[in-house]
Design a protein around this motif. Structure first.
Motif, PDB file in Angstrom:
ATOM      1  N   GLU A 157     -15.370  91.930 139.924  1.00 40.36           N
ATOM      2  CA  GLU A 157     -16.487  91.673 139.011  1.00 40.36           C
ATOM      3  C   GLU A 157     -16.938  92.956 138.325  1.00 40.36           C
ATOM      4  N   GLU A 158     -17.027  94.045 139.082  1.00 40.73           N
ATOM      5  CA  GLU A 158     -17.489  95.309 138.525  1.00 40.73           C
ATOM      6  C   GLU A 158     -16.477  95.872 137.518  1.00 40.73           C
ATOM      7  N   ALA A 176     -14.375  94.150 135.748  1.00 43.02           N
ATOM      8  CA  ALA A 176     -14.464  93.280 134.562  1.00 43.02           C
ATOM      9  C   ALA A 176     -15.701  93.636 133.736  1.00 43.02           C
ATOM     10  N   ARG A 177     -16.806  93.920 134.410  1.00 44.76           N
ATOM     11  CA  ARG A 177     -18.035  94.295 133.705  1.00 44.76           C
ATOM     12  C   ARG A 177     -17.839  95.608 132.956  1.00 44.76           C
ATOM     13  N   LEU A 178     -17.213  96.577 133.605  1.00 43.58           N
ATOM     14  CA  LEU A 178     -17.011  97.873 132.976  1.00 43.58           C
ATOM     15  C   LEU A 178     -16.013  97.800 131.818  1.00 43.58           C
ATOM     16  N   GLU A 238     -19.351 105.970 136.599  1.00 42.62           N
ATOM     17  CA  GLU A 238     -18.041 105.556 136.088  1.00 42.62           C
ATOM     18  C   GLU A 238     -16.996 106.647 136.307  1.00 42.62           C
ATOM     19  N   ALA A 286     -15.730  95.283 129.780  1.00 48.00           N
ATOM     20  CA  ALA A 286     -16.237  94.451 128.671  1.00 48.00           C
ATOM     21  C   ALA A 286     -16.762  95.290 127.533  1.00 48.00           C
ATOM     22  N   ASN A 340     -16.524  91.657 144.572  1.00 54.53           N
ATOM     23  CA  ASN A 340     -17.431  92.437 143.724  1.00 54.53           C
ATOM     24  C   ASN A 340     -16.714  93.597 143.033  1.00 54.53           C
TER      25      ASN A 340
END
Length: 77
Positions: free
Chosen positions: A70-71, A73-75, A24, A77, A67
């Protein structure tokens, strides 16, 4: 007696539940460098990440616009 007023500010880490991972940190650093170089369009940002890293954690390390979104958005959350 002199009263002091403490400035109210947002500590950017106050909502963080844990320290960021190395991945990250590297991703954030790379995105910051891209913005610093004037890269603001998604396609150019993805190309920058593919040139400089870090690689996408899936898709054989290759970033795509899909992607990346998506990544992020995942991070977030």
């Amino acid at each position: 007696m002199v009263a002091t007023v403490t400035e109210v500010y947002l500590n950017p880490h106050q909502a963080r539940r844990r320290a960021p991972t190395q991945y990250e940190d590297l991703l954030g650093d790379s995105i910051e460098r891209a913005y610093g170089a004037g890269i603001t369009e998604l396609a150019a940002l993805v190309a920058h990440l593919n040139r400089t890293g870090p690689g996408c954690p899936y898709n054989n390390g290759v970033w795509t616009e899909e992607n990346y979104q998506e990544e992020i958005a995942r991070l977030a959350a």
